[in-house]
Design a protein around this motif. Structure first.
Motif, PDB file in Angstrom:
ATOM      1  N   GLU A 459       0.816  -1.221   0.000  1.00 13.32           N
ATOM      2  CA  GLU A 459       0.000   0.000   0.000  1.00 13.32           C
ATOM      3  C   GLU A 459       0.850   1.272   0.000  1.00 13.32           C
ATOM      4  OE1 GLU A 459      -2.819  -0.303   3.162  1.00 13.32           O
ATOM      5  OE2 GLU A 459      -4.008  -1.807   2.121  1.00 13.32           O
ATOM      6  N   VAL A 460       2.116   1.145  -0.432  1.00 19.09           N
ATOM      7  CA  VAL A 460       2.977   2.305  -0.654  1.00 19.09           C
ATOM      8  C   VAL A 460       3.117   2.485  -2.163  1.00 19.09           C
ATOM      9  CG1 VAL A 460       5.314   3.244  -0.416  1.00 19.09           C
ATOM     10  CG2 VAL A 460       4.223   2.073   1.512  1.00 19.09           C
ATOM     11  N   ILE A 488      -2.439  12.127   1.209  1.00 15.41           N
ATOM     12  CA  ILE A 488      -1.277  11.245   1.334  1.00 15.41           C
ATOM     13  C   ILE A 488      -0.495  11.489   2.611  1.00 15.41           C
ATOM     14  CG2 ILE A 488      -1.018  11.059  -1.170  1.00 15.41           C
ATOM     15  CD1 ILE A 488       1.339  13.073  -0.902  1.00 15.41           C
ATOM     16  N   GLN A 489       0.277  10.474   2.959  1.00 23.31           N
ATOM     17  CA  GLN A 489       1.346  10.572   3.947  1.00 23.31           C
ATOM     18  C   GLN A 489       2.642  10.200   3.240  1.00 23.31           C
ATOM     19  OE1 GLN A 489       0.182   7.716   6.901  1.00 23.31           O
ATOM     20  NE2 GLN A 489      -1.164   9.147   7.982  1.00 23.31           N
ATOM     21  N   ILE A 490       3.675  10.998   3.421  1.00 20.66           N
ATOM     22  CA  ILE A 490       4.958  10.713   2.773  1.00 20.66           C
ATOM     23  C   ILE A 490       5.697   9.649   3.582  1.00 20.66           C
ATOM     24  CG2 ILE A 490       7.199  11.650   2.106  1.00 20.66           C
ATOM     25  CD1 ILE A 490       5.833  14.315   1.583  1.00 20.66           C
ATOM     26  N   VAL A 491       6.119   8.588   2.903  1.00 23.82           N
ATOM     27  CA  VAL A 491       6.867   7.497   3.537  1.00 23.82           C
ATOM     28  C   VAL A 491       8.363   7.695   3.343  1.00 23.82           C
ATOM     29  CG1 VAL A 491       7.245   4.997   3.580  1.00 23.82           C
ATOM     30  CG2 VAL A 491       4.932   5.917   3.183  1.00 23.82           C
ATOM     31  N   TYR A 515      14.963  12.017  -8.536  1.00 24.87           N
ATOM     32  CA  TYR A 515      14.172  12.359  -7.358  1.00 24.87           C
ATOM     33  C   TYR A 515      13.002  11.383  -7.249  1.00 24.87           C
ATOM     34  CZ  TYR A 515      16.617  16.734  -6.480  1.00 24.87           C
ATOM     35  OH  TYR A 515      17.561  17.675  -6.148  1.00 24.87           O
ATOM     36  N   TYR A 516      12.686  10.986  -6.032  1.00 24.09           N
ATOM     37  CA  TYR A 516      11.616  10.024  -5.814  1.00 24.09           C
ATOM     38  C   TYR A 516      10.732  10.450  -4.651  1.00 24.09           C
ATOM     39  CZ  TYR A 516      14.544   8.355  -1.967  1.00 24.09           C
ATOM     40  OH  TYR A 516      15.298   8.282  -0.825  1.00 24.09           O
ATOM     41  N   LEU A 517       9.465  10.038  -4.728  1.00 27.63           N
ATOM     42  CA  LEU A 517       8.471  10.307  -3.684  1.00 27.63           C
ATOM     43  C   LEU A 517       7.660   9.031  -3.489  1.00 27.63           C
ATOM     44  CD1 LEU A 517       6.811  12.337  -1.877  1.00 27.63           C
ATOM     45  CD2 LEU A 517       5.374  12.693  -3.912  1.00 27.63           C
ATOM     46  N   GLU A 518       7.622   8.531  -2.245  1.00 30.30           N
ATOM     47  CA  GLU A 518       6.878   7.314  -1.931  1.00 30.30           C
ATOM     48  C   GLU A 518       5.869   7.629  -0.832  1.00 30.30           C
ATOM     49  OE1 GLU A 518       9.752   4.257  -1.082  1.00 30.30           O
ATOM     50  OE2 GLU A 518      10.898   4.755  -2.893  1.00 30.30           O
TER      51      GLU A 518
END
Length: 525
Positions: A459-460, A488-491, A515-518
């Motif tokens: 679920e990420v 969202i919540q940033i992991v 650059y990455y965002l999960e």
């Protein structure tokens, strides 16, 4: 009899090297497959894409398979099982020192808003649908620093398959006005799954014992795009098989049956002789095969349509390239297994005619697949067929080193299902000393781990971009904005967004390539 049963009988069906050389020569040197193998393509991964004969309809997109998930991964981001690829930067057709750009990327989670879907069943309740796609706006303020107007060609790259183009293809605007674009398609951008990595590294040849893979990280795309040859290949001419002679054996009006306790699967078999070194046989409609190279025998079989069948097959074709086949016989059997000896009355009408390979492939397979395809802007019939020809020559029965599951010679539309990098091409005129804002608008899929895998990334969802990969455009600045919409919540990330403190726009370091965002979905109140 299932596919594994008869595949066990395959003994090197693919085109012999001398036959393939003849096919390529007839197609013309400028039209040979554009395949360029990369060293990273020989690396084994944890999951293989295994495809049964029943999914080659062209309408079912394949899931992407990458490596294992985790917090380490590449560049401290996760390596997801299904990797959707990054947002790429704009590039120019030719380097131009007079043109610079300011880039602004927005990642908008508006589509994460739950949507109520009414049930088609009047007695059933509806349900909440929750998308994991995001809306991306990738904007470039292009400035002309010279004292003359500059007309430039630009290419905007993005990851998609042919079947997903209608959802994944960006739209381009200039100062808010839609731009006309043309579409170019790069080669299949994955590699192979198998145990032959050392052999490939030593010889540079694909021994044909592998399954297809998708790129599992941005670094895999870096291996493809960094030197510019991938875009160059996307702009070259695709193979043309119209000069390759072919013979078609077309079977129609099949009869036999009915299906009952004594005839559980009425089947018609077609047997014939051939020289495997001089002949390649492609087939449509057939779903079973027998291959006896030593005795020069090949067999093809299909279940005879029965009353009540949904979308019954109406024709079964053998497309012969090279020397003709001979001694063709047909016989009905009560089941589809090649070990079945009990015969039954069955048959079909047979027509033989001579044509060229391109016409045969179009008329007896690609035309039907094209009609079923959800058309996307820029995807032309010529491009669709060219990608198919390229794929068959590179991986299929026309290849001298085919993928192992293509040894049965059945045509398929996997060329339309695999990921590749596409390019939208357009032209802009930037006035002397002036600027034009070019913006790409797109829906971007998430990278993710499969729900059943029970990894720490369950679920990420991941989204990423690259700052300069494959681009010759000089950017004087790059920024990124996150429109989280409270969903969202940033992991994990390396952008530097801080939602708690209202930091949702950041300046990107252009020396940082990736650059990455999960994120995961915020808890609903």
């Amino acid at each position: 009899m299932n596919r594994l049963d008869y595949m066990a009988q395959v003994e090197g069906l693919h085109a012999a090297p001398e036959l393939r050389e003849r096919i390529v020569a007839l197609a013309g040197e400028a039209k040979v497959p554009r395949r360029r193998f990369k060293p990273w393509m020989g690396v084994c991964a944890a999951l293989a894409v295994v495809i049964g004969a029943g999914v080659f309809s062209g309408a079912i997109p394949l899931p992407r398979f990458g490596g294992s998930a985790g917090g380490g991964g590449h560049d401290e981001g996760s390596t997801f099982m299904s990797y959707a690829g990054p947002v790429f930067p704009l590039t120019l057709g030719e380097e131009n020192d007079s043109i610079t750009a300011e880039r602004d990327v927005t990642l908008d989670f508006a589509s994460w808003a739950p949507v109520w879907v009414e049930s088609e069943d009047m007695d059933a309740e509806g349900y909440w649908s929750r998308s994991t796609d995001i809306l991306v706006t990738d904007s470039y303020t292009l400035t002309n620093h010279s004292d003359t107007d500059q007309t430039i060609t630009v290419y905007y790259p993005f990851v998609s398959s042919v079947t997903q183009l209608s959802e994944a293809s960006p739209t381009l605007t200039a100062n808010g006005q839609p731009l006309e674009t043309t579409l170019a398609a790069g080669e299949y951008s994955g590699g192979f799954q198998g145990t032959w990595g050392e052999e490939y590294q030593a010889t540079g040849e694909n021994p044909g014992t592998a399954n297809l893979l998708y790129p599992e990280s941005w670094e895999d795309y870096k291996a493809l795009l960094a030197d510019g040859s991938y875009l160059e290949g996307a702009l070259t001419q695709l193979p043309d098989l119209s000069d390759v002679p072919a013979i078609v054996y077309r079977f129609t009006d099949a009869w036999g049956g009915p299906e009952d306790e004594d005839h559980p699967n009425p089947t018609l078999r077609v047997l014939f002789h051939l020289d495997y070194a001089k002949t390649a046989v492609l087939s449509t409609g057939f779903h079973a095969g027998l291959y006896d190279r030593e005795n020069g025998i090949m067999g093809k079989g299909f279940s005879i349509p029965q009353p009540g069948d949904l979308r019954p097959t109406e024709e079964w074709c053998l497309i012969v390239v090279g020397e003709d086949i001979s001694d063709i016989t047909t016989q009905g059997y009560v089941t589809g297994g090649w070990d079945t000896e009990e015969t039954m009355e069955a048959g079909a009408a047979m027509e033989r005619y001579e044509t060229d390979l391109a016409t045969a492939l179009r008329a007896h397979y690609l035309d039907q697949a094209w009609e079923r395809l959800e058309k996307a802007p820029g995807m032309t019939y010529e491009l669709y067929c060219g990608l198919a020809f390229d794929y068959y020559l590179t991986y299929g029965a026309l290849s001298d080193h085919p993928m192992e599951r293509y040894d049965d010679s059945m045509l398929n539309t996997e060329f339309a299902l695999v990921d590749r990098v596409f390019y939208l091409r357009t032209e802009l005129t930037i006035p002397a000393g002036g600027s034009v804002t070019l913006t790409a608008h797109m829906t971007k899929e998430a990278s993710y781990d499969h729900y059943c895998a029970h990894t720490e990334n369950r679920e990420v969802y991941g989204y990423d971009l690259v700052t300069k990969l494959g681009s010759n455009l000089t950017c004087t600045s790059q920024t990124a904005t996150l429109e989280d919409r409270g969903f969202i919540q940033i992991v994990r990330q390396n952008f530097g967004f801080d939602l708690d403190n209202g930091v949702n726009t950041v300046t990107l370091d252009q020396d940082q390539e990736h650059y990455y965002l999960e994120v995961r979905r915020a808890a609903e109140e």
